[in-house]
Design an enzyme around this catalytic site. Sequence first.
Site, mmCIF file in Angstrom:
data_model
loop_
_atom_site.group_PDB
_atom_site.id
_atom_site.type_symbol
_atom_site.label_atom_id
_atom_site.label_comp_id
_atom_site.label_asym_id
_atom_site.label_seq_id
_atom_site.Cartn_x
_atom_site.Cartn_y
_atom_site.Cartn_z
ATOM 1 N N HIS A 39 -4.720 1.724 7.156
ATOM 2 C CA HIS A 39 -3.388 2.084 7.035
ATOM 3 C C HIS A 39 -2.480 2.735 8.266
ATOM 4 O O HIS A 39 -3.213 3.211 8.959
ATOM 5 C CB HIS A 39 -3.174 3.245 5.926
ATOM 6 C CG HIS A 39 -3.429 2.599 4.628
ATOM 7 N ND1 HIS A 39 -4.170 3.483 3.891
ATOM 8 C CD2 HIS A 39 -3.175 1.591 3.773
ATOM 9 C CE1 HIS A 39 -4.557 2.766 2.481
ATOM 10 N NE2 HIS A 39 -3.926 1.766 2.595
ATOM 11 N N CYS A 47 -2.717 11.473 3.688
ATOM 12 C CA CYS A 47 -3.014 10.616 2.511
ATOM 13 C C CYS A 47 -3.051 11.266 1.360
ATOM 14 O O CYS A 47 -2.552 10.585 0.354
ATOM 15 C CB CYS A 47 -4.615 10.266 2.645
ATOM 16 S SG CYS A 47 -4.970 9.115 4.109
ATOM 17 N N GLU A 88 0.790 -1.307 0.098
ATOM 18 C CA GLU A 88 -0.093 0.045 -0.021
ATOM 19 C C GLU A 88 0.666 1.288 -0.088
ATOM 20 O O GLU A 88 0.437 2.324 0.222
ATOM 21 C CB GLU A 88 -0.981 -0.039 1.286
ATOM 22 C CG GLU A 88 -2.106 -1.165 1.149
ATOM 23 C CD GLU A 88 -3.171 -1.046 0.351
ATOM 24 O OE1 GLU A 88 -3.640 0.135 0.411
ATOM 25 O OE2 GLU A 88 -3.557 -1.793 -0.495
#
Length: 416
Positions: A230, A347, A162
């Site tokens: 995450h 993000c 990721e």
Amino acid sequence: MTLVEINFDGLVGPSHNYAGLSLGNLAATAHAGEISYPRAAALQGLAKMQGNMELGLPQGFFLPLPRPNHRFLTQIAADGNTDHGLIAAAWSASSMWTANAATVSPGPDTRDGRCHLTTANLVTMPHRYQEWPDTARQLRLAFADEAHFAVHDPVPACFGDEGAANHMRMCRTHGDAGLEIFVYGRRGGPFPARQHEQASRIVARAHGLNPDAVLFVEQNPDAITAGAFHNDVVAVANERVLFTHELAFADPEGTYAAIREKMPEAEIVIVPASAVSLQEAIRTYLFNAQLLTLPTGEIALVIPMEAHESPTVRGWLDNMLAGNGPIRRVIPVDVKQSMANGGGPACLRLRVVADPQAVDPRFLLTPAKVQTIASVVEEWWPAQIDPATLGSTTLEHEVATARLRLIEALDLADLA
């Protein structure tokens, strides 16, 4: 060669919508089916970039990827009977969260002295897995100077990766060799653990990192269950500072000890669960913040407005600032459109330590480009999107035209 940290934000694309595609992302699920506002979202993200630039920080940007993704629609043999969720996936604007674009190891950490970037495969979620070919193409354009950069294709798809959302770097200054911390998951109750340990280890080897300057740390499964899909939802690092929730890691004390052993000057700021619950930290995205070193040397925390407006979080931050800790400023920003889909200030950006002179200048923000981008967005980005309309030929024309106008305005025909 002058190495500095450059934050590359993803500009929110014209297909920004709330289709609720991300299992384990509580915000995205909560807002599924609601009307989104792509124009407002892009302007919010641009304002955040401009704010950081006005603080004296180098700022870059990446363009939205082509949407709808016809390559993906062909791969799934889309027709009139295809599940609407899969159609919606082809319209996803989630590439705006460039923390998932790649994992980045600066030149001071790597064997060959170049900055290495490995494109994330994002295999856990279909709407994100489709991104990597176009992401890699953009990375290879922005970081085309092979004397300074090496851009890698993703690790094998059997190992979920990721990107930088599960990777932290600590160092004395950005230009010094650092400690790279890879955070992986094993389980998370009903939600998938998106980062595979082997993916992290493959990236570390591909980047030529010194094994003595790398840590592999397990994320707390309770954090995954609570919605920290995450690691950057519960921890963030910058230079010598780690800012983390008490429940971020499976073995917090072991993690802190390992960091201090490899980096004695490390300062670890721990928010106890008794002060801010894991649920409140995730709801407000307190840790999905940009932890930045300002030109003055002061360390600042750029937080979403939701964290600033939380009495619990605000109280803890005020107490922190009243003390003598390493974080000296807190700067709230409005990215509510991104937050409603599960992505905060951290993000939206990929951190790259590099010489700005080595980067394609078309991807570096300037005051003039802020005005150019804002003008295109205000004229061409859809004002709103109902996810029920995804798949419409009218909307497709509107979205594709908007992106093309931005490409033309920024002289980036290579990405058309």
